[in-house]
Scaffold this active site. Structure first.
Site, PDB file in Angstrom:
ATOM      1  N   LYS A  27       0.807  -1.224   0.000  1.00 20.85           N
ATOM      2  CA  LYS A  27       0.000   0.000   0.000  1.00 20.85           C
ATOM      3  C   LYS A  27       0.834   1.266   0.000  1.00 20.85           C
ATOM      4  O   LYS A  27       0.454   2.272  -0.560  1.00 20.85           O
ATOM      5  CB  LYS A  27      -0.759  -0.009   1.336  1.00 20.85           C
ATOM      6  N   GLU A  71       2.238  -1.904  26.137  1.00 22.21           N
ATOM      7  CA  GLU A  71       3.336  -1.052  25.660  1.00 22.21           C
ATOM      8  C   GLU A  71       2.837   0.377  25.413  1.00 22.21           C
ATOM      9  O   GLU A  71       3.528   1.346  25.703  1.00 22.21           O
ATOM     10  CB  GLU A  71       3.936  -1.637  24.372  1.00 22.21           C
ATOM     11  N   ALA A  97       5.792 -10.379  15.347  1.00 21.18           N
ATOM     12  CA  ALA A  97       6.791 -10.058  14.324  1.00 21.18           C
ATOM     13  C   ALA A  97       7.826 -11.169  14.272  1.00 21.18           C
ATOM     14  O   ALA A  97       8.345 -11.506  13.200  1.00 21.18           O
ATOM     15  CB  ALA A  97       7.452  -8.730  14.680  1.00 21.18           C
TER      16      ALA A  97
HETATM   17  C1  LIG Z   1       2.201  -1.577  18.919  1.00 20.33           C
HETATM   18  C2  LIG Z   1       2.607  -2.972  18.560  1.00 20.33           C
HETATM   19  C3  LIG Z   1       3.701  -3.547  19.199  1.00 20.33           C
HETATM   20  C4  LIG Z   1       4.109  -4.845  18.857  1.00 20.33           C
HETATM   21  N1  LIG Z   1       5.194  -5.357  19.502  1.00 20.33           N
HETATM   22  C5  LIG Z   1       5.667  -6.574  19.125  1.00 20.33           C
HETATM   23  C6  LIG Z   1       6.877  -7.084  19.695  1.00 20.33           C
HETATM   24  O1  LIG Z   1       7.494  -6.447  20.557  1.00 20.33           O
HETATM   25  N2  LIG Z   1       7.322  -8.286  19.250  1.00 20.33           N
HETATM   26  C7  LIG Z   1       6.679  -9.004  18.274  1.00 20.33           C
HETATM   27  O2  LIG Z   1       7.173 -10.074  17.892  1.00 20.33           O
HETATM   28  N3  LIG Z   1       5.521  -8.558  17.733  1.00 20.33           N
HETATM   29  C8  LIG Z   1       4.992  -7.362  18.120  1.00 20.33           C
HETATM   30  N4  LIG Z   1       3.832  -6.881  17.544  1.00 20.33           N
HETATM   31  C9  LIG Z   1       3.109  -7.699  16.551  1.00 20.33           C
HETATM   32  C10 LIG Z   1       3.751  -7.567  15.179  1.00 20.33           C
HETATM   33  O3  LIG Z   1       3.965  -6.219  14.851  1.00 20.33           O
HETATM   34  C11 LIG Z   1       2.875  -8.240  14.101  1.00 20.33           C
HETATM   35  O4  LIG Z   1       2.631  -9.560  14.472  1.00 20.33           O
HETATM   36  C12 LIG Z   1       3.618  -8.190  12.752  1.00 20.33           C
HETATM   37  O5  LIG Z   1       3.708  -6.848  12.297  1.00 20.33           O
HETATM   38  C13 LIG Z   1       2.897  -9.039  11.693  1.00 20.33           C
HETATM   39  O6  LIG Z   1       3.634  -8.998  10.492  1.00 20.33           O
HETATM   40  P1  LIG Z   1       2.930  -9.224   9.095  1.00 20.33           P
HETATM   41  O7  LIG Z   1       4.034  -9.426   8.103  1.00 20.33           O
HETATM   42  O8  LIG Z   1       1.882 -10.248   9.185  1.00 20.33           O
HETATM   43  O9  LIG Z   1       2.139  -7.899   8.768  1.00 20.33           O
HETATM   44  P2  LIG Z   1       2.453  -6.337   8.993  1.00 20.33           P
HETATM   45  O10 LIG Z   1       3.800  -6.116   9.591  1.00 20.33           O
HETATM   46  O11 LIG Z   1       1.261  -5.794   9.687  1.00 20.33           O
HETATM   47  O12 LIG Z   1       2.483  -5.803   7.493  1.00 20.33           O
HETATM   48  C14 LIG Z   1       1.424  -5.888   6.591  1.00 20.33           C
HETATM   49  C15 LIG Z   1       1.766  -5.056   5.372  1.00 20.33           C
HETATM   50  O13 LIG Z   1       0.743  -5.210   4.401  1.00 20.33           O
HETATM   51  C16 LIG Z   1       0.368  -3.942   3.886  1.00 20.33           C
HETATM   52  N5  LIG Z   1      -1.017  -4.028   3.466  1.00 20.33           N
HETATM   53  C17 LIG Z   1      -2.103  -4.262   4.242  1.00 20.33           C
HETATM   54  N6  LIG Z   1      -3.220  -4.324   3.489  1.00 20.33           N
HETATM   55  C18 LIG Z   1      -2.829  -4.108   2.224  1.00 20.33           C
HETATM   56  C19 LIG Z   1      -3.512  -4.063   0.978  1.00 20.33           C
HETATM   57  N7  LIG Z   1      -4.826  -4.250   0.896  1.00 20.33           N
HETATM   58  N8  LIG Z   1      -2.790  -3.837  -0.136  1.00 20.33           N
HETATM   59  C20 LIG Z   1      -1.441  -3.649  -0.085  1.00 20.33           C
HETATM   60  N9  LIG Z   1      -0.748  -3.686   1.061  1.00 20.33           N
HETATM   61  C21 LIG Z   1      -1.418  -3.915   2.197  1.00 20.33           C
HETATM   62  C22 LIG Z   1       0.602  -2.971   5.050  1.00 20.33           C
HETATM   63  O14 LIG Z   1       0.755  -1.644   4.600  1.00 20.33           O
HETATM   64  C23 LIG Z   1       1.873  -3.562   5.660  1.00 20.33           C
HETATM   65  O15 LIG Z   1       3.011  -3.032   5.048  1.00 20.33           O
HETATM   66  C24 LIG Z   1       3.391  -5.586  17.873  1.00 20.33           C
HETATM   67  C25 LIG Z   1       2.283  -5.015  17.237  1.00 20.33           C
HETATM   68  C26 LIG Z   1       1.897  -3.718  17.567  1.00 20.33           C
HETATM   69  C27 LIG Z   1       0.698  -3.119  16.863  1.00 20.33           C
END
Ligand SMILES: Cc1cc2nc3c(=O)[nH]c(=O)nc-3n(C[C@H](O)[C@H](O)[C@H](O)COP(=O)(O)OP(=O)(O)OC[C@H]3O[C@@H](n4cnc5c(N)ncnc54)[C@H](O)[C@@H]3O)c2cc1C
Length: 396
Positions: free
Chosen positions: A39, A170, A313
């Protein structure tokens, strides 16, 4: 196939960006056409978002330009929004075009799970992206400014965080650190500011080490956070929340962190899901299509004890590494590897220089845990961007 296979990666979050970075190293020249769709033209470090949301850090520090992470001679980056998955036709629809694939990797992240609580979707804010945290930060400051014009409205100074999981904990830690500065800036009596953390489960950080949870609660209470545990939010309205106990708390700010579900497009594409997440096979593929891999918050991986691992993450990056391996193996007709999660430890920040962590059997608190959190962050930056990114974003 005869021609070069087309790999399409949806989402440049933890799972997607790691898959792309690994693929550009592991694939030989002309072995596959790789397209990464996201996105935004930046990757965001979701695990830092609680800081810009509370205003203790700048949103820019939690984002990295995708062009700095990938080699655009090897990976074709498309900045666009995915609107539909047509898995039967091996196509994905974007807002402005359609892509065909031979292998698809879905890493679109999660969406707020509101458990059907009325009003949460409409009235609560969420910590999910750079744009959502900018809104929260501005909203919080605006409440202080509005209070100065309407001093009878103490609900402007009441902040409700729904959910005491990692994100909620957090965030309240950071917000509690920010409040004294906001009070000074806006000439507000700090005693009027209330931060509530409301959780339906009997404890904060459900499933985490009880001694560390107790430590976290004590630190946060000392910073001024009021916990309401074993208390479900029954309704969220523009005026605040109604609790299952019947109590109403008036507040102009409700931030919901109580749950995550997978991206809605997975269900809409006909994939079988639990809370919007696909229970992937041992190789991270959907049960329905063996050329479709699902990573991160969109996926559900079962532990050897048969319980789903929480979406983090940490698991998403490990999935990204394995997914790249399995894609290359698929193209070369080599055996795939099974995914197994290596828990390298969990650390939760409690605001400035405070955290709790469990690394192996070692319990960490205070500065040691905060230091460990920093090490985890630096390791991730190094993994995706090497030393230059560590120097640029690592706050050494
Ligand atoms: C405040 C906070 C603190 C956290 N702290 C931790 C921690 O300390 N340790 C840990 O392990 N985890 C932590 N997490 C959880 C972790 O961030 C998530 O589990 C992780 O980001 C998931 O990764 P992902 O690759 O599934 O998706 P994301 O990292 O959420 O990425 C998804 C991507 O897809 C894109 N996207 C979404 N929809 C569309 C679309 N329709 N078209 C195109 N692109 C799109 C988004 O822009 C984004 O770039 C935390 C989460 C939050 C919110």
């Amino acid at each position: 196939m005869g021609r070069i296979p087309r790999i399409v990666i949806l989402g440049a979050g933890y799972g997607g960006i790691v898959t792309a970075i690994r693929l550009q190293k592991d694939l030989n020249y002309n072995e596959a056409d790789v397209t990464l769709v996201n996105k935004h033209d930046y990757h965001y470090i979701t695990t830092h978002l609680h800081m810009p949301a509370a205003g203790t850090d700048k949103p820019e520090n939690a984002r990295v330009e995708i062009s700095k992470l990938i080699d655009e001679y090897k990976i074709d980056f498309v900045k666009s929004t995915v609107t539909e998955l047509k898995l039967n036709e091996q196509k994905v629809v974007l807002e402005d075009s359609t892509l065909s694939y031979d292998y698809l990797i879905i890493g679109l992240g999660g969406e707020p799970e509101t458990f059907g609580v009325p009003g949460l979707l409409q009235n609560a804010l969420n910590i999910r992206s750079i744009n959502s945290v900018r809104l929260i930060r501005e909203h919080i400051e605006y409440q202080f400014a509005k209070y100065k014009r309407e001093p009878h409205r103490t609900d402007y100074l009441t902040f409700i965080v729904g959910g005491a999981g990692f994100t909620g904990i957090e965030f309240v830690g950071e917000l509690a650190d920010r409040v004294p500065k906001l009070c000074k800036e806006f000439d507000v009596n700090p005693e009027l500011v209330k931060i509530y953390n409301i959780e339906a489960a009997p404890t904060a950080l459900p499933g985490f080490d009880p001694q560390l949870v107790e430590y976290a609660i004590q630190v946060l209470e000392e910073k001024g956070v009021t916990f309401k545990l074993a208390t479900a939010i029954k309704e969220c309205t523009p005026e605040g929340v109604v609790l299952a106990t019947g109590e109403e708390i008036r507040s102009a700010t409700v931030i919901w962190t109580g749950g995550i579900r997978g991206n809605h497009m997975l269900e809409e594409a006909g994939l079988e899901t639990i809370r919007g997440r696909v229970v992937v096979d041992d190789y991270l593929r959907t049960p329905e299509y063996d050329n479709v891999f699902v990573l991160g918050d969109c996926s559900m991986v079962m532990s050897p004890e048969g319980r789903p691992y929480p979406p983090t993450a940490q698991i998403a990056t490990q999935q990204g590494e394995l997914c790249s391996y399995n894609l290359v193996a698929s193209i070369r007709n080599a055996p795939l590897k099974k995914f197994s999660f290596h828990n390298r430890g969990v650390v939760a920040s409690l605001g400035r220089r405070q955290a709790i962590g469990l690394v192996g059997n070692h319990k960490l608190t205070g500065r040691k845990a905060a230091w460990m959190k920093k090490m985890i962050d630096l390791r991730y930056l190094y993994m995706i961007g090497g030393i230059p990114l560590v120097v640029k974003k690592g706050k050494l």
